[in-house]
Design an enzyme around this catalytic site. Structure first.
Site, mmCIF file in Angstrom:
data_model
loop_
_atom_site.group_PDB
_atom_site.id
_atom_site.type_symbol
_atom_site.label_atom_id
_atom_site.label_comp_id
_atom_site.label_asym_id
_atom_site.label_seq_id
_atom_site.Cartn_x
_atom_site.Cartn_y
_atom_site.Cartn_z
ATOM 1 N N ARG A 26 -7.936 -0.574 1.152
ATOM 2 C CA ARG A 26 -8.315 -1.872 0.697
ATOM 3 C C ARG A 26 -8.959 -1.536 -0.796
ATOM 4 O O ARG A 26 -8.714 -2.458 -1.800
ATOM 5 C CB ARG A 26 -9.647 -2.650 1.262
ATOM 6 N N LYS A 43 -10.504 12.455 8.672
ATOM 7 C CA LYS A 43 -9.869 11.916 10.141
ATOM 8 C C LYS A 43 -9.746 13.237 10.950
ATOM 9 O O LYS A 43 -9.817 14.329 10.652
ATOM 10 C CB LYS A 43 -8.326 11.711 9.684
ATOM 11 N N ASP A 88 -2.748 10.123 3.908
ATOM 12 C CA ASP A 88 -4.330 9.484 4.270
ATOM 13 C C ASP A 88 -5.072 10.763 5.269
ATOM 14 O O ASP A 88 -4.912 10.520 6.303
ATOM 15 C CB ASP A 88 -4.411 8.307 4.553
ATOM 16 N N ASP A 101 -12.358 6.856 4.303
ATOM 17 C CA ASP A 101 -11.237 6.440 4.868
ATOM 18 C C ASP A 101 -10.676 5.014 4.844
ATOM 19 O O ASP A 101 -9.700 4.789 5.293
ATOM 20 C CB ASP A 101 -11.219 6.938 6.360
ATOM 21 N N LYS A 141 0.841 -0.997 0.004
ATOM 22 C CA LYS A 141 0.112 0.073 -0.049
ATOM 23 C C LYS A 141 0.776 1.212 -0.006
ATOM 24 O O LYS A 141 1.700 1.499 0.913
ATOM 25 C CB LYS A 141 -0.986 0.029 1.254
ATOM 26 N N GLU A 174 -9.613 3.334 2.473
ATOM 27 C CA GLU A 174 -9.251 3.530 1.151
ATOM 28 C C GLU A 174 -8.098 2.448 0.730
ATOM 29 O O GLU A 174 -7.909 2.212 -0.527
ATOM 30 C CB GLU A 174 -8.877 4.828 0.810
#
Ligand code: BES
Ligand code: MN
Ligand code: ZN
Length: 512
Positions: A360, A285, A278, A356, A273, A358
């Site tokens: 996967r 978040k 993020d 969030d 990944k 994301e």
């Protein structure tokens, strides 16, 4: 940094620091190969001030008049008690920890050149002693000061410039080989730390592409970058969806090492990944600690850095592929929204419950694409995927989920050898049930319970029957269990595990 084997007698080393490693023992004599050092240690030993305990050190300055030893300083480091007779991994870890302790102290003393005398009678192979000590020295002396305008004198330590190992009574050829193995793996882990330490604006997705291209040129690997337009044509709705709110173009980086010469030689596919920042997207978040989400690319960093060591070692009879899907996850008017439905590379549709979740989404496309394109014999993905794994395992172990027991076993063994322990968590129909959607094939979150396993269940939808393992490194990629050779910040986790795994790979042959 120079790292070499030095054949000189330790007594003749005239650098800044000479290091000896000593085991804690109940006996009366100090188990140190140097008579001069034994003599020095006598009182400290008798009084119990220095007994060779883990973490203990003893520093002295040999008088200028005596020529034995002639280093400016001598540091004696405790290894701790002899590990259990059949626990080689504990012995390996003792050496890394002691080496980490040594270089921490050395850096504080502004040491520039250091010689480490390898301990005897460790119960390990001579090559392993050199390997683990080298790892500890390199990993423990890591620093990242690229963005400090005043280097070095800002803190009270400086970088060590030259290391040498002294084989002592160990076989120098074995020591030489072990040292180089340790160096390649530890250098790769430090490279992964460098990538992770870079802020979001210093390491956008394009940097992964640049790194892979440079590595490919240097070591004759093949490299391919799938750009945004190609992703559209291929139908990679996951990575494109996550990228919708970002001004940085996404990349799918593919790097291939071919060490197989026969058709039956196995291909191992690694997927990491590479989320370079993020923020959570529209499901934003909280601000507190959000800066740490620059580390959300540690899976990608681990995979490409491991490729560096693999490219240097060139193992035969195995092909290794690395795929890194990379993008940012930011909120914007163009961003993916909760409720949106995306279509992945393999045609599966997914309802976005939380933007969030994301990781996967980008991994799903990379897994499905890689498996369809290269038909690997085994797949391992690495990702800072869920906060839930930190609740379950703390910062001590990486979460491992796998469809194949022998693959899981090999990874657990490699992790133990590397001092990067993992713990297996479940996959199964109950978790897959949690991610069923009313309106699409699946949804991207599975409710409150079992968050690490429901994330894995999502990925499972994209690997078919290929033996697959998933490593959730959210708890270990940074803030990993405090160790002398792992400074604060990113740990470089899993790089050495992957390198060890490839060195000891026991894949099923194709068709068997
Ligand atoms: N990158 C995070 C996971 C993470 C959290 C890593 C904390 C390290 C520390 C991931 O993209 C994420 O946000 N996961 C969510 C999933 C949830 C929305 C189902 C999480 O774990 O909270
Ligand atoms: Mn997230
Ligand atoms: Zn994430």
């Amino acid at each position: 940094m120079i790292f070499e084997l030095n054949q000189k007698e330790p007594e003749l080393f005239s650098g800044d620091l000479l290091a000896y490693f000593i085991r804690e023992s109940e006996g009366k004599t100090v188990p140190c190969p140097s008579k001069a050092v034994r003599r020095k240690l006598k009182h400290a030993w008798k009084s119990g001030d220095f007994t060779g305990k883990k973490g203990q050190t003893f520093l002295f300055y040999p008088a200028a008049s005596t020529k034995n030893p002639s280093a400016y300083r001598v540091l004696v480091i405790g290894l701790g008690k002899a590990a259990d007779a059949n626990d080689n991994n504990a012995r390996r870890e003792q050496l890394r920890l002691a080496a980490g302790t040594a270089v921490r102290q050395a850096a504080g003393l502004k040491v520039k050149s250091m010689m480490a005398v390898l301990p005897e009678k460790t119960g390990l192979e001579d090559s392993e002693v050199a390997e683990c000590l080298t790892e500890g020295l390199i990993l423990g002396s890591y620093r990242f000061d690229k963005y400090k305008s005043k280097k070095e004198d800002q803190d009270d330590s400086i970088a060590i410039e030259a290391f040498s190992l002294q084989a002592g009574t160990l076989d120098s050829q074995a020591v030489y080989e072990g040292m180089n193995q340790g160096k390649r793996a530890a250098d790769a882990a430090c490279r992964a730390r460098d990538m992770a330490n870079e802020p979001g604006n210093g390491w956008p997705p394009a940097k992964f592409a640049e790194f892979a291209q440079r590595l490919a040129r240097k070591h004759k690997l093949s490299c391919e970058i799938i750009e945004k337009d190609a992703m559209k044509k291929l139908g990679m709705g996951g990575i494109l969806g996550v990228n919708q709110g970002s001004a940085e173009p996404p990349k799918l980086v593919i790097l291939k090492y071919e060490g197989g010469s026969k058709k039956t030689d196995p291909t191992l596919m690694l997927v990491g990944k590479g989320l370079t920042f993020d923020a959570g997207g529209i499901s934003l978040k909280p601000g507190q600690g959000m800066e740490d989400m620059k580390y959300d690319m540690c899976g990608g960093a681990a995979v490409l850095s491991a490729m560096q060591a693999i490219a240097q070692e060139r193992p035969q009879g195995i092909n290794v592929l690395a795929l890194v899907p990379s993008t940012e996850n930011l909120p914007a008017s163009t961003a993916l929204k909760p409720g949106d439905i995306i279509t992945h590379y393999n045609g599966k549709t997914s309802e976005i419950i939380n933007t969030d979740a994301e990781g996967r989404l980008i991994l799903a496309d990379a897994l499905a694409y890689g498996i369809a394109t290269y038909a690997p014999d085994a797949v391992i993905d690495l990702a800072t995927l869920t906060g839930a794994v930190i609740i379950g395992l703390g910062n001590h172990r990486t979460g491992l989920m796998a469809t194949d027991d022998s693959l899981a076993e090999q990874i657990l063994t490699a992790g133990d050898r590397a001092g990067e322990p993992l713990w297996r968590l479940p996959l199964g129909p109950e978790y897959s049930e949690q991610i069923k959607s009313q309106v699409a094939d699946i949804k991207n979150t599975g409710g409150r319970g079992g968050g690490t396993s429901t994330a894995a269940a999502y990925l499972h939808e994209f690997v078919g029957d290929t033996p697959w393992a998933h490593l959730d490194i959210a708890g270990t990629a940074w803030n990993f269990t405090e160790k002398s050779y792992i400074p604060k910040g990113p740990s470089g986790i899993a790089v050495r595990t992957l390198v060890d795994l490839v060195r000891h790979w026991q894949g099923k042959k194709k068709g068997s």
